[in-house]
Design a protein around this motif. Structure first.
Motif, mmCIF file in Angstrom:
data_model
loop_
_atom_site.group_PDB
_atom_site.id
_atom_site.type_symbol
_atom_site.label_atom_id
_atom_site.label_comp_id
_atom_site.label_asym_id
_atom_site.label_seq_id
_atom_site.Cartn_x
_atom_site.Cartn_y
_atom_site.Cartn_z
ATOM 1 N N ASN A 210 12.334 -58.758 8.332
ATOM 2 C CA ASN A 210 11.743 -59.957 8.510
ATOM 3 C C ASN A 210 10.989 -60.234 7.098
ATOM 4 O O ASN A 210 11.110 -59.549 6.368
ATOM 5 C CB ASN A 210 10.601 -60.051 9.932
ATOM 6 N N GLU A 211 10.407 -61.515 7.028
ATOM 7 C CA GLU A 211 9.824 -61.886 5.834
ATOM 8 C C GLU A 211 8.553 -61.096 5.492
ATOM 9 O O GLU A 211 8.447 -61.267 4.312
ATOM 10 C CB GLU A 211 9.385 -63.342 5.887
ATOM 11 N N LYS A 212 8.102 -60.346 6.423
ATOM 12 C CA LYS A 212 6.908 -59.365 6.021
ATOM 13 C C LYS A 212 7.450 -58.054 5.567
ATOM 14 O O LYS A 212 6.435 -57.134 5.208
ATOM 15 C CB LYS A 212 6.161 -59.382 7.297
ATOM 16 N N GLY A 213 8.642 -57.792 5.491
ATOM 17 C CA GLY A 213 9.111 -56.404 5.005
ATOM 18 C C GLY A 213 9.302 -55.314 6.024
ATOM 19 O O GLY A 213 9.737 -54.354 5.620
ATOM 20 N N SER A 214 9.080 -55.772 7.377
ATOM 21 C CA SER A 214 9.433 -54.793 8.281
ATOM 22 C C SER A 214 10.800 -54.751 8.718
ATOM 23 O O SER A 214 11.712 -55.693 8.325
ATOM 24 C CB SER A 214 8.737 -55.198 9.880
ATOM 25 N N VAL A 215 11.104 -53.431 8.796
ATOM 26 C CA VAL A 215 12.575 -53.046 9.084
ATOM 27 C C VAL A 215 13.091 -52.331 10.147
ATOM 28 O O VAL A 215 12.218 -51.419 10.503
ATOM 29 C CB VAL A 215 13.215 -52.265 7.697
ATOM 30 N N LEU A 216 14.095 -52.651 10.680
ATOM 31 C CA LEU A 216 14.810 -51.961 11.944
ATOM 32 C C LEU A 216 16.048 -51.318 11.555
ATOM 33 O O LEU A 216 17.113 -52.412 11.215
ATOM 34 C CB LEU A 216 14.643 -52.480 13.118
ATOM 35 N N THR A 217 16.443 -50.231 11.572
ATOM 36 C CA THR A 217 17.875 -49.670 11.316
ATOM 37 C C THR A 217 18.094 -48.723 12.435
ATOM 38 O O THR A 217 17.509 -47.827 12.674
ATOM 39 C CB THR A 217 17.588 -48.871 9.782
ATOM 40 N N VAL A 218 19.418 -48.918 13.023
ATOM 41 C CA VAL A 218 19.753 -48.190 13.927
ATOM 42 C C VAL A 218 21.241 -47.836 13.710
ATOM 43 O O VAL A 218 22.053 -48.437 13.022
ATOM 44 C CB VAL A 218 19.796 -48.986 15.254
ATOM 45 N N MET A 219 21.433 -46.267 13.878
ATOM 46 C CA MET A 219 22.757 -45.769 13.583
ATOM 47 C C MET A 219 23.252 -45.062 14.914
ATOM 48 O O MET A 219 22.325 -44.355 15.462
ATOM 49 C CB MET A 219 22.986 -44.745 12.587
ATOM 50 N N ILE A 220 24.422 -45.253 15.358
ATOM 51 C CA ILE A 220 24.929 -44.620 16.610
ATOM 52 C C ILE A 220 26.040 -43.831 16.470
ATOM 53 O O ILE A 220 27.203 -44.584 15.699
ATOM 54 C CB ILE A 220 24.921 -45.572 17.733
ATOM 55 N N SER A 221 26.403 -42.749 16.724
ATOM 56 C CA SER A 221 27.616 -41.963 16.356
ATOM 57 C C SER A 221 28.034 -41.238 17.859
ATOM 58 O O SER A 221 27.275 -40.847 18.690
ATOM 59 C CB SER A 221 27.558 -40.743 15.364
ATOM 60 N N ASP A 222 29.306 -41.121 18.093
ATOM 61 C CA ASP A 222 29.821 -40.643 19.462
ATOM 62 C C ASP A 222 30.044 -39.160 19.001
ATOM 63 O O ASP A 222 30.633 -38.884 18.051
ATOM 64 C CB ASP A 222 31.326 -41.312 19.535
ATOM 65 N N GLU A 223 29.352 -38.478 19.814
ATOM 66 C CA GLU A 223 29.660 -36.864 19.947
ATOM 67 C C GLU A 223 30.042 -36.385 21.317
ATOM 68 O O GLU A 223 29.136 -36.214 22.130
ATOM 69 C CB GLU A 223 28.084 -36.352 19.508
ATOM 70 N N GLY A 224 31.405 -36.509 21.499
ATOM 71 C CA GLY A 224 31.879 -36.077 22.767
ATOM 72 C C GLY A 224 31.699 -37.269 24.132
ATOM 73 O O GLY A 224 31.772 -38.479 23.845
ATOM 74 N N ASP A 225 30.674 -36.833 24.856
ATOM 75 C CA ASP A 225 30.568 -37.681 26.008
ATOM 76 C C ASP A 225 29.117 -38.196 25.834
ATOM 77 O O ASP A 225 28.454 -39.002 26.736
ATOM 78 C CB ASP A 225 30.432 -37.068 27.351
ATOM 79 N N ARG A 226 28.440 -37.892 24.731
ATOM 80 C CA ARG A 226 27.134 -38.575 24.287
ATOM 81 C C ARG A 226 27.097 -39.213 23.268
ATOM 82 O O ARG A 226 27.747 -39.109 22.195
ATOM 83 C CB ARG A 226 26.181 -37.339 24.182
ATOM 84 N N ARG A 227 26.367 -40.294 23.046
ATOM 85 C CA ARG A 227 26.059 -41.251 21.714
ATOM 86 C C ARG A 227 24.655 -40.374 21.282
ATOM 87 O O ARG A 227 23.552 -40.408 21.904
ATOM 88 C CB ARG A 227 25.983 -42.585 21.935
ATOM 89 N N LEU A 228 24.780 -40.440 19.879
ATOM 90 C CA LEU A 228 23.605 -39.743 19.163
ATOM 91 C C LEU A 228 23.024 -41.015 18.456
ATOM 92 O O LEU A 228 23.869 -41.674 17.537
ATOM 93 C CB LEU A 228 23.825 -38.805 18.234
#
Length: 137
Positions: free
Chosen positions: A112-130
């Motif tokens: 946002n304009e205030k500089g707050s940041v959200l970063t999300v990374m998802i990777s597949d590891e077999g039957d689970r997502r990390l």
């Protein structure tokens, strides 16, 4: 690539630490509802008001100086998890600046304009997502 990003996030978090507030690394039980997820994350001092993906298992969490990294796992699809965080970003007025996937790893970055940041990374590891969730204000 996932681990390089994690190292980057941890480095950014540790660099932001000024020694006044110790970093905390702690697991947390999974939440079953959105309200519980928001309350759990808010009670833990999570930057912004991001709800953890419902039913996710928190593997570890580190918070310092308004920045939080949460490592979590889920058996749900990457698509469902990413939809959740896109909706969270939109609800908080964050603009998504990066939204990409290479098949093995999906990521979004919102701010946002205030500089707050959200970063999300998802990777597949077999039957689970990390998932790696990085939040900063």
């Amino acid at each position: 690539m996932r681990y390089a990003y994690l190292v980057f996030c941890l480095g950014a978090l540790l660099t932001a630490c000024n020694g006044d507030e110790p970093a905390v690394d702690e697991g947390a039980p999974p939440s079953t509802t959105q309200a519980e997820a928001r309350a759990q994350m808010a009670s833990q001092g999570l930057a912004l008001d991001i709800a953890l993906y419902p039913g996710a298992d928190v593997e570890s969490r580190m918070t310092a100086n308004g920045q939080t990294i949460v490592l979590f796992s889920s058996s749900d699809s990457t698509k469902k998890i990413m939809q959740h965080y896109r909706a969270e970003a939109e609800a908080l007025g964050l603009k998504i600046t990066i939204d990409e996937s290479d098949g093995a790893v999906s990521s979004i970055k919102a701010k946002n304009e205030k500089g707050s940041v959200l970063t999300v990374m998802i990777s597949d590891e077999g039957d689970r997502r990390l998932g790696d969730l990085f939040i900063a204000t």
